[in-house]
Design an enzyme around this catalytic site. Structure first.
Site, PDB file in Angstrom:
ATOM      1  CG  HIS A  22       7.180  15.417  57.116  1.00 16.12           C
ATOM      2  ND1 HIS A  22       7.305  15.612  58.469  1.00 16.12           N
ATOM      3  CD2 HIS A  22       6.955  14.084  56.959  1.00 16.12           C
ATOM      4  CE1 HIS A  22       7.148  14.463  59.089  1.00 16.12           C
ATOM      5  NE2 HIS A  22       6.953  13.524  58.193  1.00 16.12           N
ATOM      6  CE1 TYR A  66       9.000   8.827  49.133  1.00 15.36           C
ATOM      7  CE2 TYR A  66       9.636   6.547  48.754  1.00 15.36           C
ATOM      8  CZ  TYR A  66       9.210   7.771  48.269  1.00 15.36           C
ATOM      9  OH  TYR A  66       9.007   7.943  46.937  1.00 15.36           O
ATOM     10  CG  ASN A  68       7.566   4.972  56.121  1.00 19.89           C
ATOM     11  OD1 ASN A  68       8.458   5.162  55.307  1.00 19.89           O
ATOM     12  ND2 ASN A  68       6.460   4.327  55.818  1.00 19.89           N
ATOM     13  CG  ASN A 114       5.307   8.656  60.460  1.00 17.34           C
ATOM     14  OD1 ASN A 114       4.894   8.169  61.508  1.00 17.34           O
ATOM     15  ND2 ASN A 114       4.502   8.954  59.458  1.00 17.34           N
TER      16      ASN A 114
END
Length: 176
Positions: A22, A66, A68, A114
């Site tokens: 990610h 992060y 999101n 996300n």
């Protein structure tokens, strides 16, 4: 100097996520920066590195959020440097593309990512440039989150640092 681009490597802020699938966008931008001592600006929102390509200013962003909520970091620097939405380049992972393959998209949905969801929620737009790096989808249905947060194996990491980042660099040069 009329042209400036904000090039963002998506990834989570915590060191435990550094070498995960990610965070591939952040890993690529780290490699593209070249001179890590050339910090242009560092604050709670992230770190900006500046480079020039002929008469074009390239601002490389490593967000300090992060995934999101990453859109907030990007918007802060987007406004600070008065970037045109057409000059926003997001580098991110994509599970729908085979590992190591690269796809450039100018517009589109988040595909469940996300980070892209956060950007679209924050900007209320989806017409920015995405350079998507394939991480494959070698997981069972429902295990997507676990898969993207797993560490990249050493062979894939070598490929990332020796070949993929050059392909991404060439895509950026073609865009600007």
């Amino acid at each position: 100097m009329n042209n400036k681009f904000l090039i963002v490597g998506l990834g989570n802020k915590n060191k435990i996520f550094k070498y995960t699938r990610h965070n591939i966008g952040k890993l690529i931008v780290n490699k593209l920066i070249l001179n890590k001592n050339n910090i242009y600006l560092k604050n709670l929102y992230g770190i900006i590195y500046k480079r020039y390509y002929y008469n074009t200013k390239l601002l490389f962003l490593l967000p300090n959020f992060y995934m999101n909520e990453i859109g907030l970091s990007i918007k802060y620097f987007f406004k600070k440097y008065n970037i045109n939405i057409n000059n926003l380049i997001i580098i991110c992972d994509d599970i729908y593309i085979k590992f190591g393959k690269i796809k450039v998209k100018i517009k589109g949905g988040s595909g469940g990512h996300n980070g892209l969801k956060s950007i679209e929620k924050t900007f209320k737009k989806n017409n920015y440039i995405r350079i998507k790096i394939g991480i494959g989808h070698n997981f069972k249905y429902g295990n997507q989150k676990k898969y993207v947060l797993e560490k990249i194996n050493n062979n894939d990491l070598k490929l990332l640092y020796n070949k993929i980042y050059i392909l991404v660099y060439n895509k950026i040069i073609n865009i600007i």
